[in-house]
Design an enzyme around this catalytic site. Structure first.
Site, PDB file in Angstrom:
ATOM      1  N   ARG A  74      -0.323  -2.451  -6.618  1.00 50.55           N
ATOM      2  CA  ARG A  74      -0.651  -3.514  -5.655  1.00 50.55           C
ATOM      3  C   ARG A  74      -1.565  -4.552  -6.302  1.00 50.55           C
ATOM      4  NH1 ARG A  74      -1.228  -4.655  -0.056  1.00 50.55           N
ATOM      5  NH2 ARG A  74      -3.350  -5.027   0.673  1.00 50.55           N
ATOM      6  N   HIS A 125      -2.357   1.960  -5.723  1.00 45.80           N
ATOM      7  CA  HIS A 125      -3.101   0.709  -5.569  1.00 45.80           C
ATOM      8  C   HIS A 125      -3.104  -0.106  -6.866  1.00 45.80           C
ATOM      9  CE1 HIS A 125      -4.651  -0.054  -1.635  1.00 45.80           C
ATOM     10  NE2 HIS A 125      -5.628  -0.801  -2.091  1.00 45.80           N
ATOM     11  N   TYR A 172      -9.349 -11.026  -6.939  1.00 47.25           N
ATOM     12  CA  TYR A 172      -8.408 -11.191  -8.041  1.00 47.25           C
ATOM     13  C   TYR A 172      -8.745 -12.385  -8.910  1.00 47.25           C
ATOM     14  CZ  TYR A 172      -5.928  -7.674  -5.455  1.00 47.25           C
ATOM     15  OH  TYR A 172      -5.627  -6.509  -4.816  1.00 47.25           O
ATOM     16  N   LYS A 188      -2.273  -2.151   7.897  1.00 47.89           N
ATOM     17  CA  LYS A 188      -3.463  -1.593   8.542  1.00 47.89           C
ATOM     18  C   LYS A 188      -3.586  -2.117   9.970  1.00 47.89           C
ATOM     19  CE  LYS A 188      -6.500  -0.571   4.634  1.00 47.89           C
ATOM     20  NZ  LYS A 188      -7.824  -0.825   4.026  1.00 47.89           N
ATOM     21  N   HIS A 242      -4.130  -9.043   3.805  1.00 47.95           N
ATOM     22  CA  HIS A 242      -5.587  -9.065   3.901  1.00 47.95           C
ATOM     23  C   HIS A 242      -6.007  -9.904   5.097  1.00 47.95           C
ATOM     24  CE1 HIS A 242      -6.224  -8.177  -0.664  1.00 47.95           C
ATOM     25  NE2 HIS A 242      -6.060  -7.078   0.052  1.00 47.95           N
ATOM     26  N   ARG A 259       0.861  -1.182   0.000  1.00 49.48           N
ATOM     27  CA  ARG A 259       0.000   0.000   0.000  1.00 49.48           C
ATOM     28  C   ARG A 259       0.899   1.235   0.000  1.00 49.48           C
ATOM     29  NH1 ARG A 259      -2.203  -3.389   4.146  1.00 49.48           N
ATOM     30  NH2 ARG A 259      -4.299  -4.171   3.631  1.00 49.48           N
TER      31      ARG A 259
END
Length: 302
Positions: free
Chosen positions: A247, A244, A279, A172, A270, A148
């Site tokens: 990414r 992004h 994806y 995150k 994630h 990110r």
């Protein structure tokens, strides 16, 4: 109790108790401020303890005229979280957003670039000045590791474990993960550290920051966006490019070449495999290949 005091208290809770990132907390704050502004404009003098379901519904109806369904869903989700906090702290007995319907939104597939187009982006960087070498290293690192933008600008020298072939990433919610990095990207980082960074005097507090601006401070998110935007314009790219995008491209290319979805989930940081599964929708041939290669009855004769 007024709105500003409870908002400050709530944002502190998100930071300390839930450990959310600054960007996520800022997003929650912006959405709550939309409600506060609406109440001011309508001259509705009501506290967060007394505000009713009807007033919340009227606010949502008003903003629905101005923003997309996706943004509406985010605002409602943010309000729900805020009033859940108020109920949790016994400021209210009920959550006035419980009956609000969140707009149905389709799954938005992420934009991606092929490896060839990313190569063109990198080739368009002007390497005649030190910032060019730095910018190339940033893009190579993001694409090499699926980072990110907040993760790449916060990388530290002490996060590099090249002997083991990994970098440490703070993602995150301040969650750490270790991401493998291939040798070519390592070489670019080593060159930047050895040849470019020593000519910049880090300001206090930025001594360990990997990527520095000309004044010796860390880069901003906006600066990385601008770097990519200008490169896309330079090569006449027919789509918008953001950090992004790199990414998403990282994850998609790995999937196309046979990487396991769980491994990609771990590298991207994630929390849920559901987030990573988007994806698969970009390349449905992956599902066909999985069945043809791994189904136990694939070699049975007719």
């Amino acid at each position: 109790m007024n709105w500003q005091s409870i908002l400050k208290e709530y944002l502190t809770f998100l930071n300390i108790e839930r450990g959310l990132s600054k960007n996520t907390i800022d997003s929650y704050g912006r959405d709550l401020k939309k409600l506060i502004l609406y109440l001011d404009e309508k001259e509705i003098n009501i506290s967060p303890v007394k505000i009713s379901e009807t007033t919340i519904q009227e606010f949502v109806y008003e903003i629905a005229k101005k923003i997309s369904s996706r943004s509406q869903a985010r605002v409602i989700s943010g309000l729900r979280s805020f009033f859940d906090y108020m109920v949790f702290e016994d400021y209210r007995k009920t959550n006035p957003t419980d009956l609000l319907e969140i707009p149905k939104i389709g799954r938005k597939l992420p934009d991606t670039l092929s490896d060839k187009k990313i190569g063109k982006l990198i080739a368009a960087i002007d390497l005649s000045h030190p910032q060019g070498e730095r910018n190339r290293t940033i893009i190579e690192t993001m694409y090499a590791c699926g980072l990110r933008v907040s993760e790449v600008i916060n990388l530290k020298l002490s996060d590099l474990f090249f002997n083991e072939g990994f970098i440490r990433v703070l993602g995150k919610g301040n969650k750490q993960r270790y991401v493998p990095i291939y040798r070519k990207a390592q070489k670019y980082i080593d060159f930047y550290i050895d040849q470019i960074r020593p000519h910049i005097e880090p300001q206090k507090g930025y001594e360990d920051t990997l990527f520095l601006n000309r004044r010796g401070k860390g880069l901003t998110r906006q600066m990385v966006f601008i770097i990519l935007k200008n490169l896309a314009i330079k090569i006449n790219l027919d789509k918008k490019v953001s950090p992004h995008t790199l990414r998403h491209s990282f994850a998609t290319e790995l999937l196309k070449h046979g990487a396991d979805l769980r491994a990609i989930q771990q590298m991207l940081g994630h929390e849920s495999i559901t987030t990573t599964e988007v994806y698969v929708h970009l390349d449905r041939s992956y599902l066909k290949d999985v069945v043809e290669n791994f189904h136990p009855r694939k070699n049975l004769k007719d």
